[in-house]
Motif scaffolding. Structure first.
Motif, PDB file in Angstrom:
ATOM      1  N   PRO A 304       0.834  -1.215   0.000  1.00  0.00           N
ATOM      2  CA  PRO A 304       0.000   0.000   0.000  1.00  0.00           C
ATOM      3  C   PRO A 304       0.860   1.254   0.000  1.00  0.00           C
ATOM      4  CG  PRO A 304       0.042  -0.975   2.190  1.00  0.00           C
ATOM      5  CD  PRO A 304       0.730  -1.957   1.279  1.00  0.00           C
ATOM      6  N   PHE A 305       0.263   2.325  -0.501  1.00  0.00           N
ATOM      7  CA  PHE A 305       0.924   3.625  -0.514  1.00  0.00           C
ATOM      8  C   PHE A 305       1.135   4.149   0.903  1.00  0.00           C
ATOM      9  CE2 PHE A 305       0.111   8.383  -1.508  1.00  0.00           C
ATOM     10  CZ  PHE A 305       1.459   8.657  -1.570  1.00  0.00           C
ATOM     11  N   ALA A 306       0.186   3.831   1.808  1.00  0.00           N
ATOM     12  CA  ALA A 306       0.244   4.350   3.180  1.00  0.00           C
ATOM     13  C   ALA A 306      -0.530   3.433   4.101  1.00  0.00           C
ATOM     14  CB  ALA A 306      -0.331   5.763   3.231  1.00  0.00           C
ATOM     15  N   GLY A 307      -0.406   3.705   5.404  1.00  0.00           N
ATOM     16  CA  GLY A 307      -1.074   2.918   6.424  1.00  0.00           C
ATOM     17  C   GLY A 307      -2.574   3.151   6.461  1.00  0.00           C
ATOM     18  N   PRO A 308      -3.296   2.350   7.258  1.00  0.00           N
ATOM     19  CA  PRO A 308      -4.757   2.333   7.199  1.00  0.00           C
ATOM     20  C   PRO A 308      -5.451   3.575   7.731  1.00  0.00           C
ATOM     21  CG  PRO A 308      -3.950   0.890   8.954  1.00  0.00           C
ATOM     22  CD  PRO A 308      -2.757   1.308   8.165  1.00  0.00           C
ATOM     23  N   ASP A 309      -4.785   4.410   8.510  1.00  0.00           N
ATOM     24  CA  ASP A 309      -5.460   5.601   9.029  1.00  0.00           C
ATOM     25  C   ASP A 309      -5.173   6.825   8.169  1.00  0.00           C
ATOM     26  OD1 ASP A 309      -2.794   5.640   9.886  1.00  0.00           O
ATOM     27  OD2 ASP A 309      -3.264   6.976  11.555  1.00  0.00           O
ATOM     28  N   THR A 310      -5.216   6.637   6.852  1.00  0.00           N
ATOM     29  CA  THR A 310      -5.001   7.740   5.917  1.00  0.00           C
ATOM     30  C   THR A 310      -6.085   7.719   4.851  1.00  0.00           C
ATOM     31  OG1 THR A 310      -3.604   6.444   4.420  1.00  0.00           O
ATOM     32  CG2 THR A 310      -2.486   7.633   6.197  1.00  0.00           C
ATOM     33  N   ASN A 311      -6.377   8.880   4.297  1.00  0.00           N
ATOM     34  CA  ASN A 311      -7.299   8.948   3.165  1.00  0.00           C
ATOM     35  C   ASN A 311      -6.709   8.278   1.936  1.00  0.00           C
ATOM     36  OD1 ASN A 311      -9.570  10.321   4.286  1.00  0.00           O
ATOM     37  ND2 ASN A 311      -8.374  12.216   4.304  1.00  0.00           N
ATOM     38  N   SER A 312      -5.379   8.296   1.821  1.00  0.00           N
ATOM     39  CA  SER A 312      -4.723   7.626   0.696  1.00  0.00           C
ATOM     40  C   SER A 312      -5.010   6.130   0.720  1.00  0.00           C
ATOM     41  CB  SER A 312      -3.214   7.869   0.749  1.00  0.00           C
ATOM     42  OG  SER A 312      -2.920   9.233   0.559  1.00  0.00           O
ATOM     43  N   PHE A 313      -4.982   5.528   1.906  1.00  0.00           N
ATOM     44  CA  PHE A 313      -5.297   4.109   2.028  1.00  0.00           C
ATOM     45  C   PHE A 313      -6.773   3.857   1.741  1.00  0.00           C
ATOM     46  CE2 PHE A 313      -6.735   0.428   4.412  1.00  0.00           C
ATOM     47  CZ  PHE A 313      -5.767  -0.530   4.135  1.00  0.00           C
ATOM     48  N   ARG A 314      -7.635   4.691   2.294  1.00  0.00           N
ATOM     49  CA  ARG A 314      -9.081   4.494   2.146  1.00  0.00           C
ATOM     50  C   ARG A 314      -9.524   4.631   0.689  1.00  0.00           C
ATOM     51  NH1 ARG A 314     -12.461   5.623   6.613  1.00  0.00           N
ATOM     52  NH2 ARG A 314     -13.668   7.140   5.421  1.00  0.00           N
ATOM     53  N   SER A 315      -8.819   5.466  -0.068  1.00  0.00           N
ATOM     54  CA  SER A 315      -9.184   5.657  -1.472  1.00  0.00           C
ATOM     55  C   SER A 315      -8.502   4.662  -2.400  1.00  0.00           C
ATOM     56  CB  SER A 315      -8.826   7.080  -1.911  1.00  0.00           C
ATOM     57  OG  SER A 315      -7.409   7.288  -1.849  1.00  0.00           O
ATOM     58  N   GLY A 316      -7.646   3.806  -1.834  1.00  0.00           N
ATOM     59  CA  GLY A 316      -6.959   2.807  -2.647  1.00  0.00           C
ATOM     60  C   GLY A 316      -5.814   3.349  -3.476  1.00  0.00           C
ATOM     61  N   SER A 317      -5.240   4.472  -3.073  1.00  0.00           N
ATOM     62  CA  SER A 317      -4.133   5.077  -3.822  1.00  0.00           C
ATOM     63  C   SER A 317      -2.940   4.128  -3.881  1.00  0.00           C
ATOM     64  CB  SER A 317      -3.707   6.391  -3.170  1.00  0.00           C
ATOM     65  OG  SER A 317      -4.757   7.318  -3.173  1.00  0.00           O
ATOM     66  N   LYS A 318      -2.274   4.105  -5.023  1.00  0.00           N
ATOM     67  CA  LYS A 318      -1.116   3.240  -5.222  1.00  0.00           C
ATOM     68  C   LYS A 318       0.108   4.093  -5.561  1.00  0.00           C
ATOM     69  CE  LYS A 318      -3.851  -0.674  -6.931  1.00  0.00           C
ATOM     70  NZ  LYS A 318      -5.171  -0.044  -6.693  1.00  0.00           N
ATOM     71  N   SER A 319       1.276   3.538  -5.284  1.00  0.00           N
ATOM     72  CA  SER A 319       2.518   4.251  -5.556  1.00  0.00           C
ATOM     73  C   SER A 319       3.606   3.261  -5.939  1.00  0.00           C
ATOM     74  CB  SER A 319       2.962   5.056  -4.327  1.00  0.00           C
ATOM     75  OG  SER A 319       4.272   5.557  -4.502  1.00  0.00           O
ATOM     76  N   ASP A 320       4.150   3.426  -7.129  1.00  0.00           N
ATOM     77  CA  ASP A 320       5.277   2.577  -7.542  1.00  0.00           C
ATOM     78  C   ASP A 320       6.508   2.867  -6.687  1.00  0.00           C
ATOM     79  OD1 ASP A 320       3.742   1.437  -9.553  1.00  0.00           O
ATOM     80  OD2 ASP A 320       4.391   2.890 -11.066  1.00  0.00           O
ATOM     81  N   THR A 321       6.747   4.143  -6.412  1.00  0.00           N
ATOM     82  CA  THR A 321       7.934   4.503  -5.638  1.00  0.00           C
ATOM     83  C   THR A 321       7.848   3.967  -4.219  1.00  0.00           C
ATOM     84  OG1 THR A 321       7.993   6.567  -6.901  1.00  0.00           O
ATOM     85  CG2 THR A 321       9.433   6.411  -4.993  1.00  0.00           C
ATOM     86  N   TYR A 322       6.689   4.140  -3.574  1.00  0.00           N
ATOM     87  CA  TYR A 322       6.560   3.692  -2.187  1.00  0.00           C
ATOM     88  C   TYR A 322       6.529   2.165  -2.083  1.00  0.00           C
ATOM     89  CZ  TYR A 322       6.201   8.231   0.093  1.00  0.00           C
ATOM     90  OH  TYR A 322       6.505   9.463   0.618  1.00  0.00           O
ATOM     91  N   HIS A 323       6.165   1.494  -3.160  1.00  0.00           N
ATOM     92  CA  HIS A 323       6.283   0.027  -3.193  1.00  0.00           C
ATOM     93  C   HIS A 323       7.755  -0.376  -3.068  1.00  0.00           C
ATOM     94  CE1 HIS A 323       5.625  -4.150  -4.337  1.00  0.00           C
ATOM     95  NE2 HIS A 323       6.568  -4.004  -5.254  1.00  0.00           N
ATOM     96  N   SER A 324       8.611   0.274  -3.849  1.00  0.00           N
ATOM     97  CA  SER A 324      10.039  -0.039  -3.756  1.00  0.00           C
ATOM     98  C   SER A 324      10.627   0.412  -2.427  1.00  0.00           C
ATOM     99  CB  SER A 324      10.800   0.609  -4.935  1.00  0.00           C
ATOM    100  OG  SER A 324      10.516  -0.060  -6.144  1.00  0.00           O
TER     101      SER A 324
END
Length: 669
Positions: A304-324
């Motif tokens: 995931p792009f971020a942890g569960p207590d974020t709007n980024s997580f709730r919206s399903g946002s993805k990140s190639d950079t944060y995956h690496s």
């Protein structure tokens, strides 16, 4: 003791040469010259340092006050704190006699708190009303902020008398903070296992300890995340940060976001390892990583792009950079902890994640960035240099981890992919005229992040190329620090932490120290700064209007003043300037190869520091005397390493650790 010179020449130090040098066998951080720089309180119930100011009719008795209606007192705790506040209040007639507001910066002291939700008018959080049951009227009622009103980070507490029902004053006494960070540590000062010291530059020492304390304030209780959707007005911090219910978890900021962010772990995790060691600095990172594993996509293998207590997580946002970045954090935890059982447990997850990244590599040899979420930079997408630098660093590290796991075939495959990526990176992105890499193949922008990471992760092909990038990056500097080209009007202490690392890697320590003094010095001593922790970011003019046009709603009160992604100096001043680092899992092999400054301005001539792993303490010192440098190292039994200096005529000494100090003199070039 036995030394074997591989190059150069060696002199053993005599005892006379080391008279007066700190050489204690047992580390006691409470009684050393650097002890006064530890910002952490010595208990879990710190009291205010002083009354900062009053407004209206206020009678002051030490730290106790009597407030007349519509008067106000502001307490200064002398440092960033966080958690709940408790005090005794005596209100004869009103059950809601007071309101509380909190702020990290003196700029936002007032009847309203600074913001945990971005709002252009700094009015999201407002204030917290104190409620007293009728049975408590006329007595010294013990008030504690409610559980959901946990306040993650503040230095200033303002109490305002709000009652219009009576002219009878309200008495307040025994104000304390119930610390809510670094749980399980009775005395937060004793959690420090790493240390850093030089008698030549107090600002460097202050920066190191401010970074360490910033990380400490970001080691959070698992149930103190930001409740979503956010309360407005007000705040609620009673949500789960991850998959653990006890212990601690490393988040990005004390006040906000208070969430797991994989990119941040690239800086904050090694700072935690160096400052607090295995007993107090590893668990919080492990719990953050377990959260990433838990939410790893079962189909794609992506994190995931971020942890569960974020709007980024709730919206399903993805990140190639944060995956690496997630994979780098996983490898780095394995490297410091040496916990191969943990690696083996998650190996299938790790393998799927690496292969997911490889699946994004195009025929041109670079990874295509389709999920462009990142640290807020603009211009993402395509064959992005920052993404590919991070992914290259990840592949090289995970190749080594695969070898330790016993999978030589996978190790070889990932190593080959890394080298192919490096070749394409230089062929497609290098701009020889500028002496910098381009952001991608479709632009002439030369980013701070992509170039810094390219140097740190060794995508360069020569030392000269590293030095050219180091020099060219200074073109972005103003009097405060680097204004990043990839986000308008922004100084990012996260990206600047990587630039700092790049200057050290390029063997430009004077330039690196100038960056620390300029940017981190401003972060500590500039107007409206908190003074004991490191700010999230700044506008180009040094104000707190960070990311005003990029999601922060022109709200300077939203900016975090205690952000762990800004703490690069805390591990780099040890591993790069002092030069002491482990080079194999858990530290059985190490090296001490310092970057000795040579400039005349505020030149550091003597340095000492250390950190702890599960094997024990690693400590080192160096001291410049004329054209020579005296080096000393002390490492646990069963370890071995190399002591030497950077440079084209490197002098290297092999050393076996036996728990005692080893000393050599080497000649500066």
């Amino acid at each position: 003791m036995l030394f074997t010179a591989t190059t150069g020449w060696i002199l053993l130090l005599t005892a006379a040469l080391w008279q007066g040098v700190l050489c204690t066998d047992d580390l006691d951080v409470q009684h050393q010259p650097w002890s006064r720089y530890i910002y952490a309180p010595d208990s879990r119930t710190p009291r205010p340092h002083k009354i900062f100011r009053t407004h209206g009719k206020v009678n002051v008795h030490g730290l106790d006050v009597t407030l007349s209606p519509k008067s106000q007192v502001t307490y200064d705790f002398g440092r960033e704190v966080g958690g709940h506040v408790r005090f005794l209040v005596n209100s004869p007639s009103s059950t809601k006699p007071l309101s509380l507001s909190f702020s990290e910066s003196p700029q936002f002291i007032g009847e309203w708190s600074d913001d945990t939700g971005a709002s252009p008018f700094s009015d999201w959080d407002r204030s917290l009303t104190v409620s007293i049951p009728p049975s408590g009227l006329g007595t010294s009622f013990k008030y504690t902020t409610p559980r959901e009103s946990f306040r993650g980070g503040f230095r200033y507490l303002t109490i305002t008398s709000t009652s219009n029902l009576t002219t009878t004053p309200v008495k307040i006494s025994n104000v304390i903070c119930l610390l809510g960070f670094h749980p399980g540590v009775e005395n937060p000062q004793t959690a420090y296992r790493g240390y850093f010291w030089t008698p030549y530059d107090a600002l460097l020492v202050r920066t190191w300890y401010a970074g360490a304390y910033t990380v400490q304030t970001n080691i959070a209780l698992p149930d103190t995340g930001r409740f979503l959707p956010q309360v407005r007005p007000g705040w609620a911090y009673n949500a789960s940060l991850g998959v653990v219910s006890t212990g601690a978890i490393l988040v990005d900021g004390a006040k906000r976001d208070r969430a797991v962010w994989p990119g941040d772990l690239g800086i904050s995790a090694p700072s935690s390892y160096i400052a607090f060691g295995p007993k107090y600095g590893y668990e919080c990172v492990l719990n953050a990583l377990e959260t990433l594993f838990y939410f790893q996509n079962e189909t794609t293998g992506t994190f995931p792009f971020a942890g569960p207590d974020t709007n980024s997580f709730r919206s399903g946002s993805k990140s190639d950079t944060y995956h690496s970045w997630s994979l780098i954090a996983i490898e780095e935890y394995a490297f410091y902890s040496g916990d191969m059982d943990w690696v083996n447990l998650h190996w299938n997850n790790i393998t799927r994640a690496v292969e997911a990244m490889i699946g994004g590599i195009t025929e041109q040899g670079l990874q295509n960035q389709t999920n462009t979420n990142d640290w807020a930079r603009e211009g993402g997408g395509g064959l992005n240099s920052a993404l590919n630098a991070v992914s290259y660093g990840m592949l090289t590290r995970l190749s080594n981890l695969a070898s330790l796991h016993g999978d030589s075939a996978l190790s070889s495959r990932w190593r080959v992919k890394a080298e192919e990526l490096k070749s394409a990176f230089n062929a497609l992105l290098w701009d020889d005229e500028a002496g910098l890499y381009r952001d991608n193949t479709t632009t002439m922008l030369h980013p701070q992040d992509g170039n810094s990471l390219a140097v740190v992760y060794n995508l360069t092909t020569s030392n000269n190329q590293k030095k050219r990038i180091s020099q060219a990056l200074t073109m972005n500097w103003n009097e405060i620090g680097p204004v990043t080209p990839e986000l308008k009007d922004t100084i990012s202490l996260f990206v600047s932490s990587w630039e700092l690392n790049a200057h050290f890697e390029a063997e430009e320590p004077d330039r690196a120290l100038e960056l620390v003094r300029r940017l981190w010095g401003y972060s500590l001593d500039g107007p409206n700064m908190g003074g004991t922790t490191i700010v999230e970011g700044l506008s180009a003019n040094g104000s707190l209007y960070y990311r005003s046009e990029a999601g922060y709603g022109y709200d300077p009160a939203y900016t975090s003043l205690a952000h762990s992604w800004s703490t690069g100096p805390t591990h780099q001043l040890i591993t790069r300037l002092l030069g002491l680092s482990i080079v194999s899992s858990q530290g059985r092999h190490w090296e001490m190869i310092p970057n000795i400054p040579t400039g005349s301005r505020e030149c550091v001539k003597e340095l000492r520091g250390g950190f702890e792993t599960k094997l024990g303490m690693f400590e080192a010192e160096w001291k410049v005397i004329g054209r020579y440098v005296q080096l000393k190292v002390k490492t646990p039994k069963g370890t071995s390493g190399k002591v030497g200096l950077n440079g084209s005529k490197a002098q290297i000494v092999e050393v076996k650790g036996d728990g005692g100090w080893k000393r050599v003199i080497l000649r500066l070039e």
